[in-house]
Design a protein around this motif. Structure first.
Motif: not given
Lengths: 195, 195
Positions: A40, A47, A18
């Motif tokens: 994302t 998410q 991420i």
DNA sequence: GCAAAACATGAATGCTGACTCATGTTTCAG
DNA sequence: CTGAAACATGAGTCAGCATTCATGTTTTGC
């Protein structure tokens, strides 16, 4: 406030995924334009997953700024470590900084945007540098390697040169190669403009 | 796209009111945090009134960046006009720039944020300066007033110094007076660090 | 003094996008 | 092997805010 630390290997991998996605997306689009779903999607997760590791959009951004501070410090310290003189250290430091910006342009754009998104992190980033820089200049002055002067002002002046050269000749238009920029700027630092 | 020009005195006054309010609000809160209602409240008008004069939030911001470019050019040109030598022009230019930042801190913050909000206006602002700067340095080099060198690189290096000194010693912490900053930075520009 | 143009109003609209949560799936210590 | 903790999902919620517009008011040219 506090970052949530992953406990398993899978978690560490996801968090890193991420962060790297955020680096690319923030670097490409800027803070305001970048959406959580952009990040994302780039990271190939849902998410909600992002919120397991970060408390929000601003925290993930701040984390990248901190990371950048850490990486720059390492890169510069390594490059300057065994320079024979302060002036040579100056030259190597500038070269290392510009090369670093060339390697991680997104990350550097993020640092600059931090001035507006997370001013505290931004100040910390540059003030830390200024402190170290000042100490080096003072030591060199004591040792007679350079003319003495106000090292706080000098430190910021020199950092300013480096920042702006990086912006113009690395991020914006690579029309002059880095070694040329370093050589010319170093000549200015060493000798000034006077005939 | 095109700005709507007011036709009556009342209109000109309103437009100006709104611009000045926007300068203060954007300067205080930054682009993202500043809302249209913040600006119109500060200007003491209704929200809709803003849209009579500007097509949107981004246009009013860009207008401020353009205005800043114009004002800076005037201030610097005036300060440098009858400097006896290029080096003295350099000193006066730096002093004038820092004083200008001190006078209109909000406006200067806006220019810096334009890098992210309106990159084209930002590039235009600095590239215009760089072009003029380069011409001056080249002329001075020809005349033998300074050592010759790559004036594109020098121009950006010198602008970078000025920008960052303004940020640190004017906007951020006024702990050193401007004349001292100018004197010390000018010494660096003139003579470099070498003993 | 009058019509038309310019200007002013602010409540209502509509959209965007950060963040939540109820429901699964995976990992791992013991 | 097993249960509990950690991790993953993504559709749905909701608040904030830029922008619009129907309705008034002021200015201007003649």
């Amino acid at each position: 406030m506090d970052q949530i630390r992953p406990k398993t290997r899978r978690g560490q991998k996801r968090r890193e995924q991420i962060l790297r996605a955020a680096e690319r997306v923030f670097g490409r689009l800027g803070y305001a334009e970048a959406s959580i779903s952009d990040i994302t999607r780039e990271a190939e997760t849902a998410q909600g997953t992002l919120y397991i590791y970060f408390s929000g959009k601003d925290e993930i951004f701040s984390e990248l700024v901190r990371e950048m501070g850490h990486l720059t410090r390492i890169a510069l310290a390594g490059a300057v470590a065994d320079a024979p003189t302060r002036l040579e250290a100056e030259r190597r430091g500038l070269a290392a900084f510009l090369r670093f910006v060339a390697d991680r342009p997104e990350l550097y754009r993020i640092v600059e945007e931090a001035r507006f998104v997370d001013p505290k992190a931004y100040e910390a980033y540059f003030s830390d540098f200024a402190r170290a820089y000042r100490a080096n200049l003072d030591a060199a002055g004591q040792a007679g390697e350079i003319r003495t002067g106000d090292s706080e002002i000098r430190a910021w002046a020199l950092m300013g040169m480096a920042k702006t050269l990086g912006e113009r000749f690395v991020l914006w238009r690579r029309d002059v190669d880095i070694d040329t920029v370093v050589a010319e700027a170093f000549d200015l630092i060493e000798n000034g403009l006077r005939t």
